[in-house]
Write a protein that holds these residues in place. Structure first.
Motif, PDB file in Angstrom:
ATOM      1  N   ARG A  12       0.839  -1.203   0.000  1.00 22.93           N
ATOM      2  CA  ARG A  12       0.000   0.000   0.000  1.00 22.93           C
ATOM      3  C   ARG A  12       0.874   1.253   0.000  1.00 22.93           C
ATOM      4  O   ARG A  12       0.631   2.204  -0.721  1.00 22.93           O
ATOM      5  N   ASP A  13       1.952   1.232   0.845  1.00 23.12           N
ATOM      6  CA  ASP A  13       2.842   2.386   0.971  1.00 23.12           C
ATOM      7  C   ASP A  13       4.098   2.262   0.109  1.00 23.12           C
ATOM      8  O   ASP A  13       4.892   3.199   0.022  1.00 23.12           O
ATOM      9  N   ASN A  14       4.303   1.093  -0.490  1.00 23.25           N
ATOM     10  CA  ASN A  14       5.481   0.815  -1.312  1.00 23.25           C
ATOM     11  C   ASN A  14       6.767   0.983  -0.481  1.00 23.25           C
ATOM     12  O   ASN A  14       7.720   1.629  -0.910  1.00 23.25           O
ATOM     13  N   THR A  15       6.779   0.374   0.707  1.00 18.64           N
ATOM     14  CA  THR A  15       7.933   0.436   1.603  1.00 18.64           C
ATOM     15  C   THR A  15       8.302  -0.972   2.040  1.00 18.64           C
ATOM     16  O   THR A  15       7.490  -1.892   1.957  1.00 18.64           O
ATOM     17  N   ALA A  16       9.557  -1.106   2.517  1.00 18.23           N
ATOM     18  CA  ALA A  16      10.028  -2.412   2.970  1.00 18.23           C
ATOM     19  C   ALA A  16      10.971  -2.227   4.144  1.00 18.23           C
ATOM     20  O   ALA A  16      11.674  -1.221   4.244  1.00 18.23           O
ATOM     21  N   GLY A  17      11.012  -3.240   5.025  1.00 22.84           N
ATOM     22  CA  GLY A  17      11.842  -3.167   6.218  1.00 22.84           C
ATOM     23  C   GLY A  17      13.237  -3.727   6.043  1.00 22.84           C
ATOM     24  O   GLY A  17      14.143  -3.352   6.758  1.00 22.84           O
ATOM     25  N   HIS A  18      13.442  -4.615   5.095  1.00 24.31           N
ATOM     26  CA  HIS A  18      14.748  -5.241   4.899  1.00 24.31           C
ATOM     27  C   HIS A  18      15.364  -4.803   3.582  1.00 24.31           C
ATOM     28  O   HIS A  18      14.663  -4.446   2.635  1.00 24.31           O
ATOM     29  N   LYS A  19      16.696  -4.879   3.536  1.00 27.71           N
ATOM     30  CA  LYS A  19      17.447  -4.438   2.352  1.00 27.71           C
ATOM     31  C   LYS A  19      17.034  -5.225   1.095  1.00 27.71           C
ATOM     32  O   LYS A  19      16.816  -4.644   0.040  1.00 27.71           O
ATOM     33  N   LEU A  24      14.040  -5.482  -4.119  1.00 25.15           N
ATOM     34  CA  LEU A  24      12.957  -6.007  -4.958  1.00 25.15           C
ATOM     35  C   LEU A  24      12.029  -4.872  -5.380  1.00 25.15           C
ATOM     36  O   LEU A  24      11.666  -4.766  -6.557  1.00 25.15           O
ATOM     37  N   LEU A  25      11.643  -4.014  -4.432  1.00 25.61           N
ATOM     38  CA  LEU A  25      10.774  -2.874  -4.760  1.00 25.61           C
ATOM     39  C   LEU A  25      11.431  -1.959  -5.796  1.00 25.61           C
ATOM     40  O   LEU A  25      10.782  -1.501  -6.739  1.00 25.61           O
ATOM     41  N   GLU A  26      12.725  -1.689  -5.625  1.00 27.28           N
ATOM     42  CA  GLU A  26      13.449  -0.845  -6.578  1.00 27.28           C
ATOM     43  C   GLU A  26      13.477  -1.478  -7.965  1.00 27.28           C
ATOM     44  O   GLU A  26      13.287  -0.802  -8.976  1.00 27.28           O
ATOM     45  N   CYS A  27      13.695  -2.777  -8.014  1.00 27.33           N
ATOM     46  CA  CYS A  27      13.723  -3.495  -9.296  1.00 27.33           C
ATOM     47  C   CYS A  27      12.367  -3.423  -9.986  1.00 27.33           C
ATOM     48  O   CYS A  27      12.281  -3.187 -11.189  1.00 27.33           O
ATOM     49  N   ILE A  28      11.313  -3.603  -9.210  1.00 25.77           N
ATOM     50  CA  ILE A  28       9.953  -3.519  -9.762  1.00 25.77           C
ATOM     51  C   ILE A  28       9.691  -2.121 -10.302  1.00 25.77           C
ATOM     52  O   ILE A  28       9.187  -1.946 -11.410  1.00 25.77           O
ATOM     53  N   ASP A  29      10.077  -1.097  -9.538  1.00 21.72           N
ATOM     54  CA  ASP A  29       9.885   0.290  -9.983  1.00 21.72           C
ATOM     55  C   ASP A  29      10.744   0.622 -11.189  1.00 21.72           C
ATOM     56  O   ASP A  29      10.286   1.264 -12.139  1.00 21.72           O
ATOM     57  N   LEU A  34       3.838  -3.343 -12.393  1.00 21.11           N
ATOM     58  CA  LEU A  34       2.739  -3.103 -11.465  1.00 21.11           C
ATOM     59  C   LEU A  34       2.428  -4.421 -10.777  1.00 21.11           C
ATOM     60  O   LEU A  34       2.401  -5.467 -11.421  1.00 21.11           O
ATOM     61  N   GLN A  35       2.170  -4.379  -9.488  1.00 20.09           N
ATOM     62  CA  GLN A  35       1.795  -5.555  -8.730  1.00 20.09           C
ATOM     63  C   GLN A  35       0.275  -5.526  -8.621  1.00 20.09           C
ATOM     64  O   GLN A  35      -0.297  -4.551  -8.160  1.00 20.09           O
ATOM     65  N   VAL A  36      -0.427  -6.575  -9.069  1.00 18.56           N
ATOM     66  CA  VAL A  36      -1.886  -6.504  -9.190  1.00 18.56           C
ATOM     67  C   VAL A  36      -2.673  -7.206  -8.083  1.00 18.56           C
ATOM     68  O   VAL A  36      -3.875  -6.992  -7.979  1.00 18.56           O
ATOM     69  N   LEU A  49       2.995 -12.772  -5.861  1.00 20.20           N
ATOM     70  CA  LEU A  49       2.787 -11.541  -6.623  1.00 20.20           C
ATOM     71  C   LEU A  49       2.475 -11.854  -8.069  1.00 20.20           C
ATOM     72  O   LEU A  49       2.968 -12.828  -8.628  1.00 20.20           O
ATOM     73  N   VAL A  50       1.659 -11.023  -8.665  1.00 21.83           N
ATOM     74  CA  VAL A  50       1.441 -11.053 -10.105  1.00 21.83           C
ATOM     75  C   VAL A  50       1.883  -9.685 -10.600  1.00 21.83           C
ATOM     76  O   VAL A  50       1.286  -8.667 -10.252  1.00 21.83           O
ATOM     77  N   LEU A  51       2.968  -9.670 -11.371  1.00 21.58           N
ATOM     78  CA  LEU A  51       3.527  -8.421 -11.882  1.00 21.58           C
ATOM     79  C   LEU A  51       3.210  -8.293 -13.358  1.00 21.58           C
ATOM     80  O   LEU A  51       3.240  -9.272 -14.097  1.00 21.58           O
ATOM     81  N   THR A  52       2.917  -7.082 -13.793  1.00 24.75           N
ATOM     82  CA  THR A  52       2.648  -6.821 -15.196  1.00 24.75           C
ATOM     83  C   THR A  52       3.301  -5.500 -15.578  1.00 24.75           C
ATOM     84  O   THR A  52       3.534  -4.648 -14.725  1.00 24.75           O
TER      85      THR A  52
END
Length: 154
Positions: A12-19, A24-29, A34-36, A49-52
């Motif tokens: 929801r916030d696009n944040t993560a607690g671990h490196k 992974l979030l940076e790679c997706i961005d 988009l994560q659906v 996850l389903v990424l598109t």
């Protein structure tokens, strides 16, 4: 689609607690994915996850319960596509059929010394561009891109 096992990501916030999860979030961005999936699966975490790469390509995502005795959940979704392929509206210049002699002649007729005399760089550029585009319109035919190359850049 994959079981990524990053339970500390808040989608929801696009944040993560671990490196690793942040990577992974940076790679997706970075790849414009988009994560659906919108609802958590296992113990309140969204692990599958389903990424598109295109909004509206994946729809009707449903969680279907666990798979046998496993803690894995089944995810059902549809890949949506248009009934027929849209036609390209991209118009390109057909240089192979251009009349380069007329083009050279039209630009050669312009008295550039007088046309650009006493002008600043920006104003001179606009005058040159105007004459160039007029000659282009008269001498270089346009065509609509089609076929398998229609979606590549001109």
């Amino acid at each position: 689609m994959e079981d990524f096992n990053h339970p500390n990501i808040c989608w929801r916030d696009n944040t993560a607690g671990h490196k690793q999860s942040r990577r992974l979030l940076e790679c997706i961005d970075d790849n414009f994915f988009l994560q659906v999936i919108e609802e958590p699966m296992r113990r309140g975490a969204m692990l599958d996850l389903v990424l598109t790469n295109k909004e509206g390509l994946v729809g009707n995502v449903k969680l279907k319960g666990s798979l046998g005795c496993s803690d894995q959940e089944m995810v059902e979704f549809k890949i949506l596509r248009a009934a027929r392929r849209a036609h390209s509206k991209l118009i390109t210049l057909g240089f192979r059929r251009a009349d380069s002699g007329l083009f050279r002649d039209l630009l050669g007729r312009v008295p550039w010394d007088k046309a650009l005399e006493g002008r600043e760089a920006q104003e001179s550029w606009l005058i040159f561009k105007h004459h160039l585009l007029q000659a282009q319109e008269r001498c270089i035919p346009t065509r609509r891109k089609s076929g398998k190359n229609a979606w590549r850049p001109a």
